[in-house]
Design a protein around this motif. Sequence first.
Motif, mmCIF file in Angstrom:
data_model
loop_
_atom_site.group_PDB
_atom_site.id
_atom_site.type_symbol
_atom_site.label_atom_id
_atom_site.label_comp_id
_atom_site.label_asym_id
_atom_site.label_seq_id
_atom_site.Cartn_x
_atom_site.Cartn_y
_atom_site.Cartn_z
ATOM 1 N N TRP A 212 29.614 0.813 0.710
ATOM 2 C CA TRP A 212 28.637 0.949 -0.369
ATOM 3 C C TRP A 212 27.254 1.244 0.195
ATOM 4 C CZ3 TRP A 212 31.151 1.694 -4.563
ATOM 5 C CH2 TRP A 212 32.316 0.971 -4.863
ATOM 6 N N GLU A 213 26.486 2.093 -0.478
ATOM 7 C CA GLU A 213 25.171 2.496 0.020
ATOM 8 C C GLU A 213 24.184 1.336 0.074
ATOM 9 O OE1 GLU A 213 23.211 4.159 -4.177
ATOM 10 O OE2 GLU A 213 23.699 5.540 -2.554
ATOM 11 N N GLY A 214 24.467 0.235 -0.635
ATOM 12 C CA GLY A 214 23.558 -0.907 -0.628
ATOM 13 C C GLY A 214 23.998 -2.042 0.264
ATOM 14 N N ASN A 215 25.109 -1.867 0.979
ATOM 15 C CA ASN A 215 25.646 -2.938 1.824
ATOM 16 C C ASN A 215 25.458 -2.620 3.298
ATOM 17 O OD1 ASN A 215 26.483 -4.035 -0.569
ATOM 18 N ND2 ASN A 215 28.663 -3.917 -0.148
ATOM 19 N N PRO A 216 24.655 -3.400 4.022
ATOM 20 C CA PRO A 216 24.478 -3.158 5.454
ATOM 21 C C PRO A 216 25.629 -3.738 6.259
ATOM 22 C CG PRO A 216 23.179 -5.051 4.796
ATOM 23 C CD PRO A 216 23.808 -4.512 3.526
ATOM 24 N N HIS A 217 25.876 -3.131 7.425
ATOM 25 C CA HIS A 217 26.883 -3.641 8.358
ATOM 26 C C HIS A 217 26.290 -3.615 9.757
ATOM 27 C CE1 HIS A 217 30.151 -3.636 5.404
ATOM 28 N NE2 HIS A 217 29.642 -2.495 4.966
ATOM 29 N N THR A 218 26.412 -4.702 10.491
ATOM 30 C CA THR A 218 25.801 -4.792 11.810
ATOM 31 C C THR A 218 26.401 -3.811 12.803
ATOM 32 O OG1 THR A 218 27.357 -6.549 12.441
ATOM 33 C CG2 THR A 218 25.254 -7.229 11.478
ATOM 34 N N TRP A 219 27.583 -3.307 12.536
ATOM 35 C CA TRP A 219 28.295 -2.422 13.470
ATOM 36 C C TRP A 219 28.312 -0.972 13.021
ATOM 37 C CZ3 TRP A 219 32.068 -0.607 10.264
ATOM 38 C CH2 TRP A 219 32.440 -1.438 9.201
ATOM 39 N N LEU A 220 27.544 -0.661 11.971
ATOM 40 C CA LEU A 220 27.607 0.671 11.383
ATOM 41 C C LEU A 220 26.210 1.267 11.244
ATOM 42 C CD1 LEU A 220 29.916 2.449 10.288
ATOM 43 C CD2 LEU A 220 29.473 1.483 8.021
ATOM 44 N N GLY A 221 25.939 2.318 12.040
ATOM 45 C CA GLY A 221 24.658 3.005 11.965
ATOM 46 C C GLY A 221 24.730 4.206 11.025
ATOM 47 N N MET A 222 23.745 5.094 11.122
ATOM 48 C CA MET A 222 23.710 6.299 10.287
ATOM 49 C C MET A 222 23.536 7.501 11.200
ATOM 50 S SD MET A 222 23.807 7.688 7.252
ATOM 51 C CE MET A 222 23.695 6.190 6.245
ATOM 52 N N ALA A 223 24.587 8.291 11.366
ATOM 53 C CA ALA A 223 24.532 9.472 12.229
ATOM 54 C C ALA A 223 23.642 10.538 11.598
ATOM 55 C CB ALA A 223 25.928 10.023 12.462
#
Length: 230
Positions: A212-223
Amino acid sequence: MTDRTHPTTDSPVLDAAAEFDRQVRTLVALGYPALSGRTEEEFAELVAPLRAEAVAHAGDPGQEYDAAASGRVPFVLVVARELAPIERTMSLTTLHGGRLPGFVDRSFEPGALERFVATEEAAPPSPDGVHLLFDVERGDEFCGVVPGDAMATVAERGRTPLTIEEGVALLTQVPRILVKNKCFSLGGSRSGDRRVPAIWISQKAPKLGWCWEGNPHTWLGMASAGGRRA
């Protein structure tokens, strides 16, 4: 001959012409010509005009790149889904040193993947289905950041998020880019809802899923990338 399971890894020092040739060999070895309905010679002719673009715009000759450590890649040769379907190309990816094929997560309901298309900002520049993506970053700084905020920051910097095809291309050419706790979202492909596609590691293999665009994840960046050329 390039190993179909383990494509040649990226060189730490940039030689754009040699790197372009390596990427073409990788795609040929993985069967991209047949996927696109072409012979190997026809496929080589299709991508050949991009070689000069790679040499001209890839960056400083001799510049060092370490994809696993820095999360940066000078350029990637991208083949559009119209020529090579995502379900097939994702299955041709592996982790660096791994053998299990990548896969599309079942969270994509039937027909959903086709609805994830390039945004206006990330539209591919070429009608023939191949282009180059330059100055690519895995986006580690956005790990733990809300994807919507990460995409806004990327846009403010004059950069562009990657599409699904570009993310698959990046992983195909540079398997070492995908490592534990340093995976990446692909905000350049959207389906009109709050889902943001991403590639991460699951069951010891690369997985294409979404968050979801509003949910952050510590292991997931933005390429993201500095630009595209055709």
